[in-house]
Design an enzyme around this catalytic site. Structure first.
Site, PDB file in Angstrom:
ATOM      1  N   ASP A   1      78.189 -62.432 -57.319  1.00 45.16           N
ATOM      2  CA  ASP A   1      79.182 -61.027 -56.148  1.00 45.16           C
ATOM      3  C   ASP A   1      77.965 -61.259 -55.322  1.00 45.16           C
ATOM      4  O   ASP A   1      77.099 -60.341 -55.300  1.00 45.16           O
ATOM      5  CB  ASP A   1      78.785 -59.991 -57.280  1.00 45.16           C
ATOM      6  CG  ASP A   1      79.456 -58.610 -56.467  1.00 45.16           C
ATOM      7  OD1 ASP A   1      79.098 -57.062 -57.764  1.00 45.16           O
ATOM      8  OD2 ASP A   1      79.063 -58.188 -55.997  1.00 45.16           O
TER       9      ASP A   1
ATOM     10  N   ASP B   1      70.161 -59.759 -58.535  1.00 48.19           N
ATOM     11  CA  ASP B   1      69.958 -59.313 -57.472  1.00 48.19           C
ATOM     12  C   ASP B   1      68.756 -59.908 -56.956  1.00 48.19           C
ATOM     13  O   ASP B   1      67.519 -59.202 -57.521  1.00 48.19           O
ATOM     14  CB  ASP B   1      70.581 -58.092 -57.163  1.00 48.19           C
ATOM     15  CG  ASP B   1      70.888 -58.165 -56.622  1.00 48.19           C
ATOM     16  OD1 ASP B   1      72.149 -57.731 -55.958  1.00 48.19           O
ATOM     17  OD2 ASP B   1      70.562 -58.513 -54.823  1.00 48.19           O
TER      18      ASP B   1
ATOM     19  N   ASP C   1      75.026 -53.410 -56.756  1.00 49.40           N
ATOM     20  CA  ASP C   1      75.392 -51.816 -57.102  1.00 49.40           C
ATOM     21  C   ASP C   1      75.662 -51.769 -58.133  1.00 49.40           C
ATOM     22  O   ASP C   1      76.000 -50.537 -57.920  1.00 49.40           O
ATOM     23  CB  ASP C   1      76.410 -51.686 -55.979  1.00 49.40           C
ATOM     24  CG  ASP C   1      77.475 -52.784 -56.329  1.00 49.40           C
ATOM     25  OD1 ASP C   1      77.786 -53.892 -55.005  1.00 49.40           O
ATOM     26  OD2 ASP C   1      78.033 -52.969 -56.879  1.00 49.40           O
TER      27      ASP C   1
ATOM     28  N   GLN D   1      66.784 -57.523 -46.348  1.00 46.78           N
ATOM     29  CA  GLN D   1      67.842 -56.860 -45.622  1.00 46.78           C
ATOM     30  C   GLN D   1      68.181 -55.220 -45.295  1.00 46.78           C
ATOM     31  O   GLN D   1      66.926 -55.137 -46.306  1.00 46.78           O
ATOM     32  CB  GLN D   1      69.532 -57.172 -46.440  1.00 46.78           C
ATOM     33  CG  GLN D   1      68.696 -57.137 -48.033  1.00 46.78           C
ATOM     34  CD  GLN D   1      69.697 -58.108 -48.868  1.00 46.78           C
ATOM     35  OE1 GLN D   1      70.784 -59.001 -48.652  1.00 46.78           O
ATOM     36  NE2 GLN D   1      69.908 -57.286 -50.159  1.00 46.78           N
TER      37      GLN D   1
HETATM   38  N1  SAM Z   1      81.099 -56.984 -52.698  1.00 49.10           N
HETATM   39  C1  SAM Z   1      79.684 -57.579 -52.083  1.00 49.10           C
HETATM   40  C2  SAM Z   1      80.322 -58.349 -50.788  1.00 49.10           C
HETATM   41  O1  SAM Z   1      81.637 -58.673 -51.223  1.00 49.10           O
HETATM   42  O2  SAM Z   1      79.884 -58.367 -49.729  1.00 49.10           O
HETATM   43  C3  SAM Z   1      78.403 -57.910 -51.968  1.00 49.10           C
HETATM   44  C4  SAM Z   1      78.640 -56.464 -53.292  1.00 49.10           C
HETATM   45  S1  SAM Z   1      76.153 -57.274 -53.583  1.00 49.10           S
HETATM   46  C5  SAM Z   1      75.824 -55.720 -53.221  1.00 49.10           C
HETATM   47  C6  SAM Z   1      75.821 -58.337 -53.093  1.00 49.10           C
HETATM   48  C7  SAM Z   1      74.909 -58.581 -53.620  1.00 49.10           C
HETATM   49  O3  SAM Z   1      73.985 -60.049 -53.354  1.00 49.10           O
HETATM   50  C8  SAM Z   1      73.075 -57.757 -52.530  1.00 49.10           C
HETATM   51  O4  SAM Z   1      72.570 -56.711 -53.390  1.00 49.10           O
HETATM   52  C9  SAM Z   1      72.057 -58.998 -51.981  1.00 49.10           C
HETATM   53  O5  SAM Z   1      70.951 -58.937 -52.932  1.00 49.10           O
HETATM   54  C10 SAM Z   1      72.939 -60.319 -53.617  1.00 49.10           C
HETATM   55  N2  SAM Z   1      72.170 -61.509 -53.602  1.00 49.10           N
HETATM   56  C11 SAM Z   1      72.526 -61.800 -51.714  1.00 49.10           C
HETATM   57  N3  SAM Z   1      71.547 -63.463 -52.023  1.00 49.10           N
HETATM   58  C12 SAM Z   1      71.009 -63.665 -53.237  1.00 49.10           C
HETATM   59  C13 SAM Z   1      70.919 -64.484 -53.395  1.00 49.10           C
HETATM   60  N4  SAM Z   1      70.535 -65.573 -53.314  1.00 49.10           N
HETATM   61  N5  SAM Z   1      70.141 -63.996 -55.649  1.00 49.10           N
HETATM   62  C14 SAM Z   1      70.501 -62.797 -55.846  1.00 49.10           C
HETATM   63  N6  SAM Z   1      71.059 -62.033 -54.917  1.00 49.10           N
HETATM   64  C15 SAM Z   1      71.776 -62.161 -53.725  1.00 49.10           C
END
Ligand code: SAM
Length: 284
Positions: A162, A112, A92, A37
């Protein structure tokens, strides 16, 4: 009044919902593309730092406590004695910090998919990463779908998803197969909690999530709305699903004693959050 189209503003335009959200900025600090991303960091005039992933607001310094607290404490205080927790996503590290405030927790594995998110958080949101060195914390980088599929049966008390929205790498975190993996990994009485988007904009998805959780064998679901200023509509939610158990009761006294450790969550907010607003009762 300055023009929103000027470089002094960051705007997330959400065409699918006919809405947009803007924050006034001082400058764009950095933009990096990971294998998964695009991640941008802005310095805003009034909200501290802003992290954006693939054009979507993720977290700001000023208001992230609302989301991180509500993604953690309702589930943790509903469980009688949460020891082993997994966070899928959460790069995060704000949710990790909240979970580690609970003394009963013995281990938290955060998985993550994108290490760059955590690298950016360490630099621009160090306050969210202040618990990363806790010996109970295990910060890992892998696909959460694979991790939960391979998780040991009945080894967890809480799974917190999350994640980003159900697009891109996050898409596979919102379906029957993933929920089945989570159900298998949870102990009886265990709780899955997942960010379930906006009660105003995403009711169809919210209902699909709840129905899928019940279809795979969770006994009960509970959606808790909460304010979330920087996400589309400013109104967000988490949905909890319970394995071999119900919702309603929670450790009220422990939640009341926790008040000095949280800025939004408390026992009354928890109690109120369990009451679905009428407009949601009609559609869920
Ligand atoms: N608070 C945010 C929201 O509600 O949109 C989410 C925060 S956190 C930064 C979201 C995280 O999900 C990202 O760091 C992303 O890399 C992770 N993510 C997305 N798909 C994933 C997967 N299949 N496995 C693990 N992490 C994943």
């Amino acid at each position: 009044m300055s023009d929103l189209s000027s470089p002094n503003w960051f705007t997330e335009q959400c065409d699918s919902t006919g809405s947009a959200f803007s924050l006034r900025i001082k400058k764009k600090v950095v933009e990096k593309q990971s294998p998964f991303q695009k991640i941008e960091i802005y310095e805003t005039t009034d909200f501290g730092h802003l992290m954006v992933i693939d054009g979507c607001t993720m977290v700001t310094t000023r208001e992230n406590f609302l989301y991180h607290e509500m993604m953690s404490h309702p589930a943790l205080f509903t469980h009688p004695n949460p020891k082993n927790v997994v966070i899928i996503g959460g790069g995060d590290c704000g949710t990790l910090r909240e979970v580690l405030k609970h003394d009963s927790v013995e281990s938290v594995h955060q998985i993550d998919i994108d290490e760059l998110v955590t690298q950016m958080a360490l630099k621009y949101f160090p306050e969210l990463c202040e618990s990363n060195s806790d010996p109970r914390a295990h910060v890992m980088f892998d696909d959460g779908i694979k991790f939960m599929r391979e998780a040991e049966a009945e080894s967890l008390d809480i799974v917190i998803v999350d994640s980003t929205d159900p697009i891109g790498p996050g898409e596979g975190l919102f379906n029957h197969a993933f929920y089945t993996s989570c159900l298998n990994a949870l102990r009886p009485g265990g709780i899955l909690v997942q960010q379930s988007e906006s009660p105003i904009l995403h009711q169809k998805l919210m209902k699909e999530m709840r129905d899928a959780m019940l279809d795979v064998g969770f006994d009960a679901v509970q959606t808790i709305p909460f304010p979330q200023p920087i996400y589309p509509s400013g109104f967000w939610s988490c949905t909890l699903a319970r394995k071999q158990g119900q919702f309603g009761e929670f450790r009220v006294e422990d939640a009341q004693a926790f008040a000095d450790k949280a800025d939004y969550y408390n026992a009354s907010i928890h109690q109120a959050g369990m009451q679905l607003p009428n407009f949601l009762k009609k559609v869920l």
